[in-house]
Design a protein around this motif. Structure first.
Motif, PDB file in Angstrom:
ATOM      1  N   ALA A   1       0.830  -1.212   0.000  1.00  0.00           N
ATOM      2  CA  ALA A   1       0.000   0.000   0.000  1.00  0.00           C
ATOM      3  C   ALA A   1       0.861   1.257   0.000  1.00  0.00           C
ATOM      4  O   ALA A   1       0.560   2.227  -0.701  1.00  0.00           O
ATOM      5  CB  ALA A   1      -0.935  -0.009   1.203  1.00  0.00           C
ATOM      6  N   ALA A   2       1.942   1.247   0.767  1.00  0.00           N
ATOM      7  CA  ALA A   2       2.839   2.408   0.810  1.00  0.00           C
ATOM      8  C   ALA A   2       3.478   2.643  -0.554  1.00  0.00           C
ATOM      9  O   ALA A   2       3.592   3.783  -1.016  1.00  0.00           O
ATOM     10  CB  ALA A   2       3.907   2.210   1.879  1.00  0.00           C
ATOM     11  N   TRP A   3       3.887   1.558  -1.211  1.00  0.00           N
ATOM     12  CA  TRP A   3       4.483   1.710  -2.540  1.00  0.00           C
ATOM     13  C   TRP A   3       3.455   2.240  -3.531  1.00  0.00           C
ATOM     14  O   TRP A   3       3.757   3.143  -4.315  1.00  0.00           O
ATOM     15  CB  TRP A   3       5.061   0.388  -3.029  1.00  0.00           C
ATOM     16  CG  TRP A   3       5.705   0.550  -4.365  1.00  0.00           C
ATOM     17  CD1 TRP A   3       6.975   1.013  -4.611  1.00  0.00           C
ATOM     18  CD2 TRP A   3       5.110   0.300  -5.640  1.00  0.00           C
ATOM     19  NE1 TRP A   3       7.196   1.055  -5.961  1.00  0.00           N
ATOM     20  CE2 TRP A   3       6.062   0.631  -6.624  1.00  0.00           C
ATOM     21  CE3 TRP A   3       3.873  -0.164  -6.050  1.00  0.00           C
ATOM     22  CZ2 TRP A   3       5.814   0.507  -7.980  1.00  0.00           C
ATOM     23  CZ3 TRP A   3       3.619  -0.285  -7.400  1.00  0.00           C
ATOM     24  CH2 TRP A   3       4.585   0.047  -8.348  1.00  0.00           C
ATOM     25  N   LEU A   4       2.247   1.692  -3.510  1.00  0.00           N
ATOM     26  CA  LEU A   4       1.197   2.181  -4.408  1.00  0.00           C
ATOM     27  C   LEU A   4       0.942   3.661  -4.161  1.00  0.00           C
ATOM     28  O   LEU A   4       0.810   4.447  -5.104  1.00  0.00           O
ATOM     29  CB  LEU A   4      -0.094   1.379  -4.218  1.00  0.00           C
ATOM     30  CG  LEU A   4      -0.076  -0.037  -4.775  1.00  0.00           C
ATOM     31  CD1 LEU A   4      -1.257  -0.828  -4.242  1.00  0.00           C
ATOM     32  CD2 LEU A   4      -0.073  -0.010  -6.299  1.00  0.00           C
TER      33      LEU A   4
ATOM     34  N   ALA B   1      -1.245   6.195  -6.516  1.00  0.00           N
ATOM     35  CA  ALA B   1      -2.495   5.424  -6.514  1.00  0.00           C
ATOM     36  C   ALA B   1      -3.070   5.380  -5.102  1.00  0.00           C
ATOM     37  O   ALA B   1      -2.341   5.427  -4.121  1.00  0.00           O
ATOM     38  CB  ALA B   1      -2.243   4.008  -7.015  1.00  0.00           C
ATOM     39  N   THR B   2      -4.377   5.291  -5.012  1.00  0.00           N
ATOM     40  CA  THR B   2      -5.029   5.142  -3.720  1.00  0.00           C
ATOM     41  C   THR B   2      -5.916   3.910  -3.744  1.00  0.00           C
ATOM     42  O   THR B   2      -6.370   3.487  -4.806  1.00  0.00           O
ATOM     43  CB  THR B   2      -5.882   6.376  -3.362  1.00  0.00           C
ATOM     44  OG1 THR B   2      -6.875   6.564  -4.377  1.00  0.00           O
ATOM     45  CG2 THR B   2      -5.036   7.629  -3.255  1.00  0.00           C
ATOM     46  N   GLY B   3      -6.145   3.359  -2.584  1.00  0.00           N
ATOM     47  CA  GLY B   3      -6.989   2.180  -2.489  1.00  0.00           C
ATOM     48  C   GLY B   3      -7.163   1.785  -1.043  1.00  0.00           C
ATOM     49  O   GLY B   3      -6.680   2.470  -0.135  1.00  0.00           O
ATOM     50  N   GLN B   4      -7.833   0.697  -0.832  1.00  0.00           N
ATOM     51  CA  GLN B   4      -8.075   0.172   0.504  1.00  0.00           C
ATOM     52  C   GLN B   4      -7.177  -1.045   0.732  1.00  0.00           C
ATOM     53  O   GLN B   4      -6.915  -1.804  -0.202  1.00  0.00           O
ATOM     54  CB  GLN B   4      -9.539  -0.245   0.644  1.00  0.00           C
ATOM     55  CG  GLN B   4     -10.525   0.875   0.399  1.00  0.00           C
ATOM     56  CD  GLN B   4     -10.422   1.955   1.456  1.00  0.00           C
ATOM     57  OE1 GLN B   4     -10.281   1.666   2.641  1.00  0.00           O
ATOM     58  NE2 GLN B   4     -10.470   3.204   1.042  1.00  0.00           N
ATOM     59  N   LEU B   5      -6.727  -1.223   1.967  1.00  0.00           N
ATOM     60  CA  LEU B   5      -5.905  -2.391   2.274  1.00  0.00           C
ATOM     61  C   LEU B   5      -6.629  -3.683   1.901  1.00  0.00           C
ATOM     62  O   LEU B   5      -6.005  -4.632   1.426  1.00  0.00           O
ATOM     63  CB  LEU B   5      -5.519  -2.410   3.753  1.00  0.00           C
ATOM     64  CG  LEU B   5      -4.525  -1.345   4.208  1.00  0.00           C
ATOM     65  CD1 LEU B   5      -4.302  -1.451   5.711  1.00  0.00           C
ATOM     66  CD2 LEU B   5      -3.214  -1.483   3.471  1.00  0.00           C
ATOM     67  N   ALA B   6      -7.948  -3.697   2.075  1.00  0.00           N
ATOM     68  CA  ALA B   6      -8.727  -4.900   1.756  1.00  0.00           C
ATOM     69  C   ALA B   6      -8.721  -5.210   0.262  1.00  0.00           C
ATOM     70  O   ALA B   6      -9.052  -6.326  -0.137  1.00  0.00           O
ATOM     71  CB  ALA B   6     -10.154  -4.740   2.254  1.00  0.00           C
ATOM     72  N   ASP B   7      -8.350  -4.232  -0.574  1.00  0.00           N
ATOM     73  CA  ASP B   7      -8.318  -4.438  -2.024  1.00  0.00           C
ATOM     74  C   ASP B   7      -6.987  -5.005  -2.515  1.00  0.00           C
ATOM     75  O   ASP B   7      -6.817  -5.252  -3.704  1.00  0.00           O
ATOM     76  CB  ASP B   7      -8.595  -3.127  -2.762  1.00  0.00           C
ATOM     77  CG  ASP B   7     -10.022  -2.651  -2.576  1.00  0.00           C
ATOM     78  OD1 ASP B   7     -10.896  -3.497  -2.305  1.00  0.00           O
ATOM     79  OD2 ASP B   7     -10.263  -1.438  -2.701  1.00  0.00           O
TER      80      ASP B   7
END
Length: 75
Positions: A48-51, A56-62
Protein backbone atom coordinates in the motif's frame (compact mmCIF):
# COMPACT_ATOMS: atom_id res chain seq x y z
CA UNK A 1 36.54 -14.76 8.21
CA UNK A 2 33.55 -12.93 6.74
CA UNK A 3 30.04 -12.87 8.18
CA UNK A 4 27.20 -12.16 5.76
CA UNK A 5 24.30 -12.08 8.24
CA UNK A 6 21.89 -12.40 5.33
CA UNK A 7 18.26 -11.97 6.36
CA UNK A 8 15.99 -14.73 5.03
CA UNK A 9 13.35 -13.33 2.69
CA UNK A 10 10.10 -14.42 1.09
CA UNK A 11 8.47 -13.16 -2.11
CA UNK A 12 4.77 -12.46 -2.61
CA UNK A 13 2.92 -11.74 -5.82
CA UNK A 14 0.22 -9.14 -5.29
CA UNK A 15 -2.64 -7.57 -7.17
CA UNK A 16 -5.02 -4.76 -6.29
CA UNK A 17 -7.76 -2.55 -7.63
CA UNK A 18 -6.70 1.04 -7.08
CA UNK A 19 -7.74 4.55 -8.06
CA UNK A 20 -5.33 6.55 -10.18
CA UNK A 21 -5.91 10.34 -10.17
CA UNK A 22 -7.17 11.49 -13.55
CA UNK A 23 -7.60 7.91 -14.77
CA UNK A 24 -10.12 6.27 -12.43
CA UNK A 25 -10.03 2.66 -11.29
CA UNK A 26 -7.15 0.45 -12.40
CA UNK A 27 -5.75 -3.03 -11.81
CA UNK A 28 -2.20 -3.10 -10.45
CA UNK A 29 0.06 -6.09 -9.84
CA UNK A 30 3.64 -6.94 -9.01
CA UNK A 31 5.91 -8.78 -6.62
CA UNK A 32 7.42 -7.77 -3.31
CA UNK A 33 10.28 -9.42 -1.43
CA UNK A 34 10.33 -8.86 2.31
CA UNK A 35 12.06 -10.33 5.37
CA UNK A 36 10.64 -13.71 6.30
CA UNK A 37 9.43 -12.45 9.68
CA UNK A 38 7.07 -9.81 8.19
CA UNK A 39 3.46 -10.66 8.99
CA UNK A 40 0.78 -10.67 6.28
CA UNK A 41 -0.56 -7.28 7.42
CA UNK A 42 2.86 -5.67 7.27
CA UNK A 43 3.44 -6.96 3.74
CA UNK A 44 0.06 -5.54 2.73
CA UNK A 45 0.99 -2.17 4.25
CA UNK A 46 4.34 -2.22 2.40
CA UNK A 47 2.51 -2.74 -0.91
CA UNK A 48 0.00 0.00 0.00
CA UNK A 49 2.84 2.41 0.81
CA UNK A 50 4.48 1.71 -2.54
CA UNK A 51 1.20 2.18 -4.41
CA UNK A 52 0.70 5.47 -2.56
CA UNK A 53 4.19 6.62 -3.54
CA UNK A 54 3.16 6.00 -7.16
CA UNK A 55 0.08 8.22 -6.76
CA UNK A 56 -2.49 5.42 -6.51
CA UNK A 57 -5.03 5.14 -3.72
CA UNK A 58 -6.99 2.18 -2.49
CA UNK A 59 -8.08 0.17 0.50
CA UNK A 60 -5.90 -2.39 2.27
CA UNK A 61 -8.73 -4.90 1.76
CA UNK A 62 -8.32 -4.44 -2.02
CA UNK A 63 -4.72 -5.73 -1.97
CA UNK A 64 -4.40 -9.48 -2.39
CA UNK A 65 -1.18 -11.38 -1.66
CA UNK A 66 -0.10 -14.75 -3.02
CA UNK A 67 2.94 -16.53 -1.63
CA UNK A 68 5.29 -16.83 -4.62
CA UNK A 69 8.64 -18.23 -3.48
CA UNK A 70 9.86 -18.71 -7.07
CA UNK A 71 8.82 -15.28 -8.40
CA UNK A 72 11.62 -13.57 -10.26
CA UNK A 73 13.80 -16.68 -10.52
CA UNK A 74 15.00 -17.91 -13.88
CA UNK A 75 13.27 -21.10 -14.90
Amino acid sequence: MTSTNAVPTVTYAWHAHVTVPGEGRAFAHGTVTVPLDYCWDRVTREVAAWLGSQGATGQLADIHLILAPDAGKAV
